[in-house]
Design a protein around this motif. Structure first.
Motif, PDB file in Angstrom:
ATOM      1  N   PRO A 125       0.818  -1.229   0.000  1.00 54.01           N
ATOM      2  CA  PRO A 125       0.000   0.000   0.000  1.00 54.01           C
ATOM      3  C   PRO A 125       0.845   1.269   0.000  1.00 54.01           C
ATOM      4  N   ALA A 126       1.936   1.284   0.802  1.00 56.97           N
ATOM      5  CA  ALA A 126       2.792   2.473   0.835  1.00 56.97           C
ATOM      6  C   ALA A 126       3.481   2.670  -0.507  1.00 56.97           C
ATOM      7  N   ALA A 127       3.947   1.547  -1.118  1.00 61.13           N
ATOM      8  CA  ALA A 127       4.590   1.666  -2.423  1.00 61.13           C
ATOM      9  C   ALA A 127       3.607   2.183  -3.471  1.00 61.13           C
ATOM     10  N   THR A 128       2.362   1.737  -3.392  1.00 61.12           N
ATOM     11  CA  THR A 128       1.343   2.205  -4.337  1.00 61.12           C
ATOM     12  C   THR A 128       1.068   3.687  -4.147  1.00 61.12           C
ATOM     13  N   ALA A 129       0.943   4.121  -2.877  1.00 57.85           N
ATOM     14  CA  ALA A 129       0.726   5.543  -2.597  1.00 57.85           C
ATOM     15  C   ALA A 129       1.900   6.365  -3.103  1.00 57.85           C
ATOM     16  N   MET A 130       3.135   5.837  -2.912  1.00 55.81           N
ATOM     17  CA  MET A 130       4.315   6.529  -3.418  1.00 55.81           C
ATOM     18  C   MET A 130       4.234   6.696  -4.936  1.00 55.81           C
ATOM     19  N   GLY A 131       3.831   5.631  -5.646  1.00 50.30           N
ATOM     20  CA  GLY A 131       3.728   5.710  -7.092  1.00 50.30           C
ATOM     21  C   GLY A 131       2.732   6.760  -7.541  1.00 50.30           C
ATOM     22  N   ARG A 132       1.631   6.875  -6.833  1.00 48.93           N
ATOM     23  CA  ARG A 132       0.618   7.872  -7.198  1.00 48.93           C
ATOM     24  C   ARG A 132       1.149   9.280  -6.971  1.00 48.93           C
ATOM     25  N   LEU A 133       1.871   9.471  -5.845  1.00 46.56           N
ATOM     26  CA  LEU A 133       2.419  10.804  -5.571  1.00 46.56           C
ATOM     27  C   LEU A 133       3.500  11.164  -6.577  1.00 46.56           C
ATOM     28  N   ARG A 134       4.338  10.208  -6.926  1.00 55.04           N
ATOM     29  CA  ARG A 134       5.389  10.497  -7.904  1.00 55.04           C
ATOM     30  C   ARG A 134       4.773  10.849  -9.257  1.00 55.04           C
ATOM     31  N   THR A 135       3.722  10.125  -9.662  1.00 52.60           N
ATOM     32  CA  THR A 135       3.047  10.433 -10.927  1.00 52.60           C
ATOM     33  C   THR A 135       2.422  11.821 -10.880  1.00 52.60           C
ATOM     34  N   ALA A 136       1.788  12.107  -9.733  1.00 52.20           N
ATOM     35  CA  ALA A 136       1.166  13.428  -9.589  1.00 52.20           C
ATOM     36  C   ALA A 136       2.213  14.528  -9.624  1.00 52.20           C
ATOM     37  N   THR A 137       3.361  14.291  -8.972  1.00 48.93           N
ATOM     38  CA  THR A 137       4.427  15.298  -8.978  1.00 48.93           C
ATOM     39  C   THR A 137       4.923  15.549 -10.392  1.00 48.93           C
ATOM     40  N   SER A 138       5.106  14.475 -11.153  1.00 47.23           N
ATOM     41  CA  SER A 138       5.576  14.618 -12.531  1.00 47.23           C
ATOM     42  C   SER A 138       4.569  15.389 -13.379  1.00 47.23           C
ATOM     43  N   THR A 139       3.284  15.119 -13.162  1.00 45.26           N
ATOM     44  CA  THR A 139       2.242  15.811 -13.927  1.00 45.26           C
ATOM     45  C   THR A 139       2.195  17.283 -13.557  1.00 45.26           C
ATOM     46  N   LEU A 140       2.250  17.576 -12.257  1.00 45.18           N
ATOM     47  CA  LEU A 140       2.204  18.969 -11.807  1.00 45.18           C
ATOM     48  C   LEU A 140       3.427  19.740 -12.266  1.00 45.18           C
ATOM     49  N   ALA A 141       4.575  19.047 -12.357  1.00 44.64           N
ATOM     50  CA  ALA A 141       5.791  19.738 -12.781  1.00 44.64           C
ATOM     51  C   ALA A 141       5.643  20.314 -14.181  1.00 44.64           C
ATOM     52  N   ASP A 142       4.873  19.638 -15.040  1.00 45.21           N
ATOM     53  CA  ASP A 142       4.678  20.128 -16.403  1.00 45.21           C
ATOM     54  C   ASP A 142       3.916  21.449 -16.432  1.00 45.21           C
ATOM     55  N   LEU A 143       3.215  21.797 -15.333  1.00 41.13           N
ATOM     56  CA  LEU A 143       2.447  23.041 -15.281  1.00 41.13           C
ATOM     57  C   LEU A 143       3.322  24.244 -14.985  1.00 41.13           C
ATOM     58  N   ASP A 144       4.601  23.995 -14.736  1.00 42.07           N
ATOM     59  CA  ASP A 144       5.570  25.067 -14.494  1.00 42.07           C
ATOM     60  C   ASP A 144       5.146  25.943 -13.319  1.00 42.07           C
ATOM     61  N   LEU A 145       4.807  25.288 -12.206  1.00 35.82           N
ATOM     62  CA  LEU A 145       4.373  26.011 -11.015  1.00 35.82           C
ATOM     63  C   LEU A 145       5.528  26.215 -10.056  1.00 35.82           C
ATOM     64  N   ASP A 146       5.349  27.217  -9.193  1.00 34.79           N
ATOM     65  CA  ASP A 146       6.308  27.454  -8.117  1.00 34.79           C
ATOM     66  C   ASP A 146       6.351  26.233  -7.194  1.00 34.79           C
ATOM     67  N   PRO A 147       7.540  25.867  -6.605  1.00 31.18           N
ATOM     68  CA  PRO A 147       7.599  24.702  -5.724  1.00 31.18           C
ATOM     69  C   PRO A 147       6.565  24.704  -4.612  1.00 31.18           C
ATOM     70  N   ALA A 148       6.269  25.866  -4.048  1.00 29.70           N
ATOM     71  CA  ALA A 148       5.270  25.909  -2.973  1.00 29.70           C
ATOM     72  C   ALA A 148       3.898  25.536  -3.512  1.00 29.70           C
ATOM     73  N   ARG A 149       3.565  25.988  -4.723  1.00 33.43           N
ATOM     74  CA  ARG A 149       2.277  25.640  -5.322  1.00 33.43           C
ATOM     75  C   ARG A 149       2.223  24.148  -5.633  1.00 33.43           C
ATOM     76  N   ILE A 150       3.340  23.600  -6.091  1.00 33.25           N
ATOM     77  CA  ILE A 150       3.380  22.155  -6.348  1.00 33.25           C
ATOM     78  C   ILE A 150       3.040  21.387  -5.074  1.00 33.25           C
ATOM     79  N   LEU A 151       3.649  21.772  -3.952  1.00 30.67           N
ATOM     80  CA  LEU A 151       3.400  21.068  -2.681  1.00 30.67           C
ATOM     81  C   LEU A 151       1.962  21.250  -2.227  1.00 30.67           C
ATOM     82  N   THR A 152       1.383  22.399  -2.512  1.00 28.31           N
ATOM     83  CA  THR A 152      -0.016  22.625  -2.127  1.00 28.31           C
ATOM     84  C   THR A 152      -0.931  21.641  -2.842  1.00 28.31           C
TER      85      THR A 152
END
Length: 702
Positions: free
Chosen positions: A522-549
């Motif tokens: 379960p933790a590995a699966t949650a990690m995979g979802r967060l990593r995918t979400a981080t990669s997707t959000l990174a494409d939006l060219d947002l400030d790091p604080a906005r990414i974390l939000t």
């Protein structure tokens, strides 16, 4: 009264040899009176004075009949006296005698005729008190009956420990007739080694005079050579009335039943202690090999001299017993011997795969699910329990004489076999030993099966974890990047640590390291979802604080998981780093010619908590500078303060002349404990000189 012929008494010692007197004559107080042919008293012994009350002066010269007898007995005694003097035949009898004090006492006499060198006849009378004599006779008779009829063994031995007398009970215990004991030494009758201590006790009692009571002796005699018996031995010294040692007396009681009961009680206590120890020592981890070793270490040496634990390879590979027919394939997991022995070479070493022939106890256990007990191993049986003829030869040379094989059964499934043997321990395995071995095997099998299950789940989680982590390019515009991931030790579940390096437009690079709190799939699966979400959000060219939000909102939907994360963006054109933290440990910044430092960032709250804004910090990252982002598994331990571990990390990053890969290897080697209980993920980033150009502006594929 009775008449008897005198019989000469044979001496029991060589002529002329002086020996100490017996006390029996003194006890009887035998009086001697010498009469002339006419019945006058000629000699009167001191014992006669004590027995009859008259002094020698009063008695000598008097007629014995008139002095000692009542008138009504005088005629009868005179007639008997005349017959003795005439025929020379002695007489014995008892009659009442008048004491000087006027009382009458029953006296027992032995009368005989004596002839001097002139041919004149005299009468010698030996007399003793009849009551005293009867008491002695009664005591002797009682003693004789006690000795002959007593259920306890009784014996008298001389100062050389030679048997003088023995009763039937002791003869039966020894398995040697009474007559065969006479004159033989103790160790001639009982030559076995267990009786050497008894002989030492006897000699000590003989020398010191201090009795020994209820000394336990355990051994075998000719009466029952195939079984062990226990006896309670009491020894005391025999002395004459002068205190001189005559020998020893022994009292022996057969206490085999009591000994066996005590032995069984002690064995029961030992088994309880062994079971308690097994509960504490087996299954301390979720690691298969270690659990098998723990089982072996509990069994040896208390139950067996040697043990081998084998598991079915199909259980290790698939978690199930192989349904296919044919010889079972075993993997040796643990071997333990109580001492160095050739038999160890006959046992399949840990890690090796093997099959056993159809008649082998291990094969029998797998087929029938039942244990095998072989109390006595002969040549044929050794071939049965050995893997091959050479192994049988080694077992024989080591003295292996008894064997057990016990199936390891967990959740109604046979997962392996435990084999046990004895060599130095002379006792064969019995049913009680088999019961104990089965109980230990049953408890350990569940722990082993849990470890197998955990290992499979952990392997799946680690595979998933590694598959979700990116394959990083060694270089990005203006950066040299190295990454490392290490799962927790084998008996801990894999966690949710991750890292990522994301190519952004304008030659920029996003760097992130995070840790999902939890473990397993379960933790590995949650990690995979967060990593995918981080990669997707990174494409939006947002400030790091906005990414974390945004990640905080996503993580809140992964309830009950929370995570820590640090997210940074490096721009090689401006040589600046923009970074924000969500409850994560601070990155380390290493500038050229300066001491490494922990970045002073607003810590923020972990992802998934919500309600707290994040802040972005901007700092310069020029060529030659290095940045390390890491999860807590790199620095946290269960015993060291976190401040000390962070200082150690800073110290390891001080040398500036290493590549990112070299630095990564050194951090793992110096900080990561082989038995670390948590995952480790980190990035080492080295800023490099950057040249602007068309090739540098295109983002690399992810």
């Amino acid at each position: 009264m009775r008449r008897e012929e005198q019989r000469p008494e044979q001496a029991d010692h060589p002529a002329g040899a002086a020996v100490d007197p017996s006390g029996l004559m003194d006890l009887l107080g035998v009086a001697a009176v010498l009469l002339e042919a006419d019945g006058r008293i000629d000699m009167w012994s001191p014992q006669a004075e004590e027995l009859f009350g008259y002094s020698g002066g009063e008695a000598v010269g008097q007629y014995a009949a008139s002095l000692l007898l009542h008138p009504e007995h005088q005629d009868e005694v005179i007639t008997l006296f005349a017959e003795v003097m005439e025929t020379g035949r002695g007489w014995a009898g008892a009659f009442p005698v008048r004491h000087k004090d006027g009382s009458t006492r029953m006296i027992e006499f032995r009368n005989m005729r004596l002839t001097d060198n002139l041919g004149d006849h005299y009468a010698l009378g030996l007399a003793t008190d009849r009551n005293t004599l009867r008491q002695v006779e009664q005591k002797l008779a009682l003693s004789n009956r006690l000795v002959t009829q007593a259920p306890m063994g009784l014996a008298v031995l001389d100062t050389d420990l030679r048997y003088l007398a023995i009763n039937p009970a002791l003869a039966a215990m020894h398995g040697v007739p009474e007559a065969a004991h006479a004159g033989r030494r103790f160790r001639e009758i009982l030559p076995g080694e267990p009786f050497q201590g008894a002989e030492t006790v006897m000699r000590h009692v003989l020398a010191s005079g201090i009795p020994v009571v209820e000394q336990q002796v355990v051994g075998r005699t000719a009466a029952d050579p195939d079984h062990e018996h226990a006896w309670s031995l009491s020894v005391y010294r025999l002395e004459d009335h002068h205190g001189q040692a005559l020998g020893i007396a022994t009292v022996v009681a057969d206490v085999t039943d009591r000994y066996q009961a005590a032995k069984k009680a002690d064995q029961a206590q030992q088994r309880l202690r062994l079971m308690a120890r097994s509960s504490a020592r087996i299954g301390t981890t979720l690691e298969v090999e270690r659990t098998a070793r723990e089982l072996a270490e509990v069994v040896v040496p208390d139950l067996a001299d040697m043990v081998a634990v084998d598991l079915l390879d199909s259980v290790l590979q698939t978690g199930r017993t192989d349904p296919e027919e044919g010889p079972a394939l075993f993997r040796a997991m643990a071997v333990k011997t109580a001492y160095p022995t050739d038999a160890a070479q006959a046992i399949v070493p840990p890690g090796r795969l093997t099959t056993y022939h159809a008649d082998h106890p291990a094969s029998h256990c797998i087929r029938t699910r039942r244990p095998v007990l072989i109390t006595h191993l002969d040549t044929g049986e050794l071939s049965r329990v050995a893997a091959d003829p050479e192994a049988a030869r080694l077992l024989a040379r080591a003295g292996v004489h008894t064997d057990m094989a016990v199936p390891l059964i967990a959740r109604e499934q046979v997962i392996g076999v435990m084999g046990l043997a004895r060599a130095r321990n002379p006792q064969p395995f019995d049913e009680d030993d088999l019961t104990l071995a089965c109980e230990l095997a049953s408890s350990a099998a569940l722990s082993i099966d849990n470890a197998v299950l955990h290992q499979r789940i952990r392997s799946a989680a680690e595979t998933l974890q590694r598959s979700l982590l990116p394959q990083l390019p060694p270089r990005r515009p203006g950066l040299e990047v190295a990454a490392r991931y290490r799962p927790a030790e084998a008996f801990h579940e894999v966690g949710g640590d991750w890292y990522d390096v994301i190519a952004l437009g304008g030659d920029r690079t996003a760097l992130t390291v995070g840790d999902v709190m939890g473990s397993g799939i379960p933790a590995a699966t949650a990690m995979g979802r967060l990593r995918t979400a981080t990669s997707t959000l990174a494409d939006l060219d947002l400030d790091p604080a906005r990414i974390l939000t945004h990640l905080d909102k996503i993580t809140h939907g992964l309830d009950p998981y929370i995570a820590t994360c640090v997210y940074a963006v490096y721009d090689p054109h401006s040589a600046q780093l923009h970074v924000a933290s969500a409850g994560h440990l601070p990155p380390v910044l290493v500038r050229a010619d300066e001491r490494p430092e922990l970045l002073d960032l607003p810590t923020g709250t972990p992802l998934g908590v919500g309600g707290v804004p994040f802040e972005t910090t901007t700092l310069d990252l020029k060529p030659g500078d290095r940045l390390v982002l890491y999860t807590d598994g790199l620095v946290e331990t269960r015993h060291d303060p976190i401040d000390e571990r962070l200082e150690e990390l800073l110290g390891l990053l001080a040398p500036p002349d290493r590549s990112a890969e070299e630095t990564s290897d050194r951090l793992l080697r110096q900080l990561r404990h082989p038995a670390g209980h948590d995952d480790v993920a980190f990035l080492v980033v080295c800023a490099q000189p950057f040249t602007t150009g068309p090739a540098a502006s295109a983002p690399e594929p992810r």
